[in-house]
Every structure is written in C-alpha cells, then in structure tokens.
Design an enzyme around this catalytic site. Structure first.
Site, mmCIF file in Angstrom:
data_model
loop_
_atom_site.group_PDB
_atom_site.id
_atom_site.type_symbol
_atom_site.label_atom_id
_atom_site.label_comp_id
_atom_site.label_asym_id
_atom_site.label_seq_id
_atom_site.Cartn_x
_atom_site.Cartn_y
_atom_site.Cartn_z
ATOM 1 N N GLY A 58 0.819 -1.213 0.000
ATOM 2 C CA GLY A 58 0.000 0.000 0.000
ATOM 3 C C GLY A 58 0.845 1.251 0.000
ATOM 4 N N GLY A 118 2.655 3.633 1.432
ATOM 5 C CA GLY A 118 3.278 3.868 2.731
ATOM 6 C C GLY A 118 3.786 5.284 2.919
ATOM 7 N N ARG A 119 4.058 5.984 1.807
ATOM 8 C CA ARG A 119 4.520 7.374 1.893
ATOM 9 C C ARG A 119 3.731 8.286 0.964
ATOM 10 N NH1 ARG A 119 10.850 7.513 0.925
ATOM 11 N NH2 ARG A 119 10.308 5.996 -0.688
ATOM 12 N N LYS A 154 4.153 12.586 -2.170
ATOM 13 C CA LYS A 154 5.034 11.542 -1.660
ATOM 14 C C LYS A 154 5.879 12.124 -0.537
ATOM 15 C CE LYS A 154 8.657 8.254 -2.865
ATOM 16 N NZ LYS A 154 9.521 7.699 -3.942
ATOM 17 N N ASP A 212 7.972 6.096 8.877
ATOM 18 C CA ASP A 212 7.437 7.396 9.288
ATOM 19 C C ASP A 212 6.663 8.093 8.177
ATOM 20 O OD1 ASP A 212 9.438 8.399 7.579
ATOM 21 O OD2 ASP A 212 10.829 8.746 9.238
ATOM 22 N N GLY A 213 6.628 7.493 6.984
ATOM 23 C CA GLY A 213 5.872 8.080 5.891
ATOM 24 C C GLY A 213 6.517 9.292 5.263
ATOM 25 N N ARG A 244 3.656 14.167 -7.238
ATOM 26 C CA ARG A 244 3.715 13.326 -8.428
ATOM 27 C C ARG A 244 2.404 13.433 -9.195
ATOM 28 N NH1 ARG A 244 6.453 7.703 -6.416
ATOM 29 N NH2 ARG A 244 4.439 7.327 -5.422
ATOM 30 N N ASP A 250 4.362 -4.251 -7.357
ATOM 31 C CA ASP A 250 3.699 -3.080 -6.794
ATOM 32 C C ASP A 250 4.274 -1.785 -7.353
ATOM 33 O OD1 ASP A 250 5.851 -4.223 -4.983
ATOM 34 O OD2 ASP A 250 5.725 -2.204 -4.174
#
Length: 499
Positions: A99, A101-102, A123, A135-136, A186, A262
């Site tokens: 998924g 994550g960031r 992002k 920590d994203g 992005r 992914d």
C-alpha cells in the site's frame, strides 16, 4: 495516526478544480486520511513544464498557498485525500499487503487540453496505515532524484509519472543519518499498479477484483468494453504497453532497480523512482540497485522481468478472464511486441532506415565491443551520429571511447558498409540520430552534485539540471560539461532501496 485535522485548513486555490475519481470506489480500496503537516515548508523547485499539463500558472510556485498545499499543510477545495491499498511480489517473492506507505492522493484535476484527468499525489506527506513501521516521510535526497528523473524520462519520450514540485522542510528524520524531509508532488492519470489487482486475487475477493478492473477499463481503456472479453483485452493491452516500456528503457540504458509488481503501472508508465540509474560504462549485467544482491533487476533482466510481472498480473486477472488458455493468449504477444519495438529503436539509434539481413549480428558485435571496452552508453550513441561514410578520420572521437581500438576499426568497416548499402546520407542521418540519441541523461553524479548543493540550501543546481534534462537531444554547448564522462569520484556512488 496523529490527529492533524485541526492543523489542516481548506484552500480555495482557484486555478485548480479538484475531484477524486478513485475515491468513488468502495472504502476497502483505500484509507481516507489527512497529510501530516511539516514545519516551515519552503519551495525547493517548481516545474513549469509539468504545471502546464494542468493549466497551473508557474507564478503560483512562489505563493504561500502553493507551498502549503503541496507540502500537505493545507487542502484544496474538493480534495479527498487517501492512501490506496495494494499488495505485490517483491524480488520475486509474495510480500502480501503493501500500500501507499509514503503517498497520499489529493485527487485529480483536468488536463490543460481537457482530454483526461491527472491525479496529484504527495510523496512524503506522513505516515499512513500502510507505512509498515515507517514514518511516511521522504528525504530531500531521494525526492530530488525522483523529481529530476521523472522529468528527464518525459523529455526522452518515455512514458512516466511526472513531478510538479519539491517542497522542503528542515524537519529531520533518521535514515542511515539524520536527513531533512521533502514532499514531491507526483502526477499521473492513475497510480493503480499490478499489485492493486494481486491484492484482491490473493485475498480471494473476486468481487473487489472485478470492481477495480471495471473501474480501470472504464476510466482508461473504454474502447475495450465492447470487446468479447474486456478483461482479456485489458491484460493484452497492459502487456503490450509494458513490453514497449521495457524496450524504451533498454534503448536509453535506463535501469529501474526495483521492478516489483507493486511498482508496475497498469498504464505502462515508469513509476516509483528509487534506486534507478542510467548505464554509463556498458555492462549488460549491471545492477544499479545495491540492495539487489542476486541481480534480479539487472539491466539485461528487465525485459524478462517485465514479462514475468505481466504473468503475475495475468494470474490475478484469471478469475475475470475465465480460463488459463485465454489468459495465456492475452500474454502471447509480449515478446513479439518487445522485439519489434526494440529492433525499431536500435535501427533508429544507428541511423538505419531499412531492415536488412545481418543487422542483428551488427548490433550484437557492437554491444560485445562496448562491453569489452566499458564504453559509455550515452556518449557512444551520441557520437555515432557524427560518423561519416567517406571519412574514416571522422571516427576519432568515437574511437577514443574504446580500449579495443582494433575491434572498433573492424566494426566500423561493417557499419560503414551497412550505411552504404542503403545509400545513407551523412547530414540527414546525423539530424535523425540526434533526435533519437540523447546528449544529456541524469547520471548519478549529476544528481549527487545537485543533492549536495541542496543540502547546503543552494537549490539552483536542481533547477538548472532540470532545464538541461528537459532538452536532452539539443546540443546546448554552454552545458557540454553535463554530457561528459563521470569523474573518478562518481565510481563510489551507490544507490539502494533506502535511496
């Protein structure tokens, strides 16, 4: 998750009309959440070429509102931020749920020409339920690399996500050492991945799999809805686009570094820039990702891995397609599509307008010679454009790239004869080859110089390098140093998954 709603205010941002088509899917496809604000954000660089795609005036870059919106500190009206769930195969092994994550999807906006919509994704905007103990955040170093490379690839004519801006903050996060954070915006019509389909297949939720497939086909492949088996046609189209993308990568010497399912786009885009690299001293087995100890994603493996990933997507779509035979039939054209496109690109790179017997042997001999002499990939093809049929002395700048000069002399006789066989003209061939073989690519050392200056608060090199890379085929004599062989210190540069 921290409570950040009180810190988030709504921005009108009148230049953009934001919706979120992906948010219309059922809630199991994503988690709604707010970006986590960063302290005292500031503009590192804004990309006017990308902003033109959505009709955004570049003058907005310097506004407080732009900086706050694209750092995640404010929301635009209509934005429904979310992070998507997906799964995937990583380095050939099933990794289960992954998924965003960031990444946090802000929504989508109309393209400037009104033909489609473009998603805007932050992002590095903070932790999500898919951050897997992270920590994203994204660090300035990796953000600059993605920002520059996505724009370099677009200018090379290779399908890719785009980058609108980099917003920095002096907030520190711990990687190998403490580093400052950044947020990249992005842009792409969609960030749906092969792993998005794998997620529902391996969780045995075929109804959700169908919902996602119907959404993607309706939004991005509407012409397939009228086919006898839209899901089979969808797989065939994605397979073709992926094959073409692999050929495009190979032709410019680009190495992605992490071709996990992914990270594979269902639109055939180059997606998720991490430990990428452009080939310098030619080595077909070169591994650009220091983490990839087994060489799964080496340069010469990319076409094969692209095919493997399409089979993984086919496996996920099997319940919708209906049979193994129909699924295999949808994948059968991958190799012919790759070979045809790569062959056409190689003929163009060598300035050949016809296909003749023996061309494959000519190409093979060229690459074998380049491997033996560790010839710089980009410089070789660029200088090849100056090759003159009637003047062997013109070969000197090209010949200087080879340790095995005798081998080069033998090959150059073969190439000269091949050009004569189709009555090639030096001047017209040179012009055509200059439009095919870039002078400028994002070498790792160029990115590193920009990063080190940025870490000292000098962001001018990012803007300068971006503008050079946005004209990769132009001579730009004032920037010739950016096309030179890498300095000795660049040999020590390494990139990995942590990059």
């Amino acid at each position: 998750m921290p409570d950040v709603a009180a810190k988030t205010i709504e921005s009108t941002f009148p230049q953009l009309t934001v919706e979120n088509g992906f948010a219309a899917l059922p809630p199991e496809f994503y988690t709604r959440l707010m970006p986590t604000p960063v302290p005292a954000p500031y503009l590192v660089d804004g990309n006017d070429t990308a902003s033109a795609l959505i009709g955004l005036d570049p003058a907005a870059f310097s506004s407080r509102q732009f900086i706050d919106v694209f750092s995640g500190n404010q929301l635009m009206a209509g934005s429904q931020p979310l992070s998507a769930v997906y799964s995937g195969h990583q380095f050939g092994q099933w990794a289960g749920q992954l998924g965003d994550g960031r990444a946090i999807l802000l929504g989508d906006v109309p393209s400037h020409d009104g033909t489609h919509r473009i998603e805007l994704q932050l992002k590095g905007a903070g932790a999500t339920p898919y951050s897997r103990m992270g920590d994203g955040r994204a660090v300035l170093r990796s953000s600059i690399r993605e920002y520059l490379c996505s724009e370099a690839m677009a200018a090379l004519g290779i399908p890719t996500s785009r980058a609108l801006s980099v917003i920095g903050s002096d907030q520190l996060v711990m990687r190998e050492t403490p580093e400052t954070t950044a947020v990249v915006t992005r842009m792409a019509p969609s960030f749906v991945r092969f792993g998005s389909f794998e997620h529902w297949f391996y969780n045995k939720k075929h109804n959700s799999l169908k919902i996602l497939a119907d959404y993607v086909i309706a939004q991005f492949y509407p012409e397939l809805k009228a086919t006898e088996n839209p899901y089979q046609a969808f797989l065939a189209e994605v397979s073709k686009r992926t094959a073409h993308l692999m050929a495009d990568w190979q032709a410019v010497g680009f190495m992605h570094g992490v071709m996990n399912t992914d990270n594979m786009s269902i639109l055939g885009l180059t997606l998720d820039y991490g430990p990428f690299g452009f080939m310098e001293a030619f080595d077909p087995g070169h591994i650009c990702n220091h983490t990839d100890q087994q060489g799964r994603y080496a340069y010469d493996m990319q076409p094969q891995i692209g095919h493997w990933n399409c089979y993984a997507l086919g496996q996920a779509l099997l319940p919708l397609i209906g049979s193994v035979e129909d699924t295999q039939d949808a994948l059968k054209d991958y190799q012919p599509q790759y070979v045809a496109r790569y062959d056409a690109l190689m003929h163009a790179k060598l300035g050949l307008q016809t296909v003749q017997h023996g061309d494959e042997q000519l190409f093979d001999a060229m690459f074998a010679l380049m491997k033996t002499s560790h010839t710089d990939f980009t410089l070789f093809f660029r200088r090849l454009g100056d090759f003159q049929i009637s003047d062997p002395l013109s070969d000197s700048p090209l010949r200087d790239l080879f340790i095995d000069t005798a081998g080069f002399d033998t090959w150059s006789l073969q190439y000269r004869a091949r050009l004569k066989a189709e009555h090639s003209m030096d001047a017209s061939r040179r012009l055509a080859m200059q439009k095919t073989n870039p002078k400028y690519v994002l070498r790792n050392y160029l990115a590193q110089v920009a990063i080190e200056k940025a870490q000292n608060k000098d962001y001018s090199e990012i803007s300068k390098l971006r503008k050079i890379l946005q004209r990769p085929f132009d001579e730009q004599p004032e920037h010739a140093d950016y096309a030179a062989l890498p300095p000795d210190w660049a040999n020590g540069l390494e990139v990995s998954c942590s990059t």
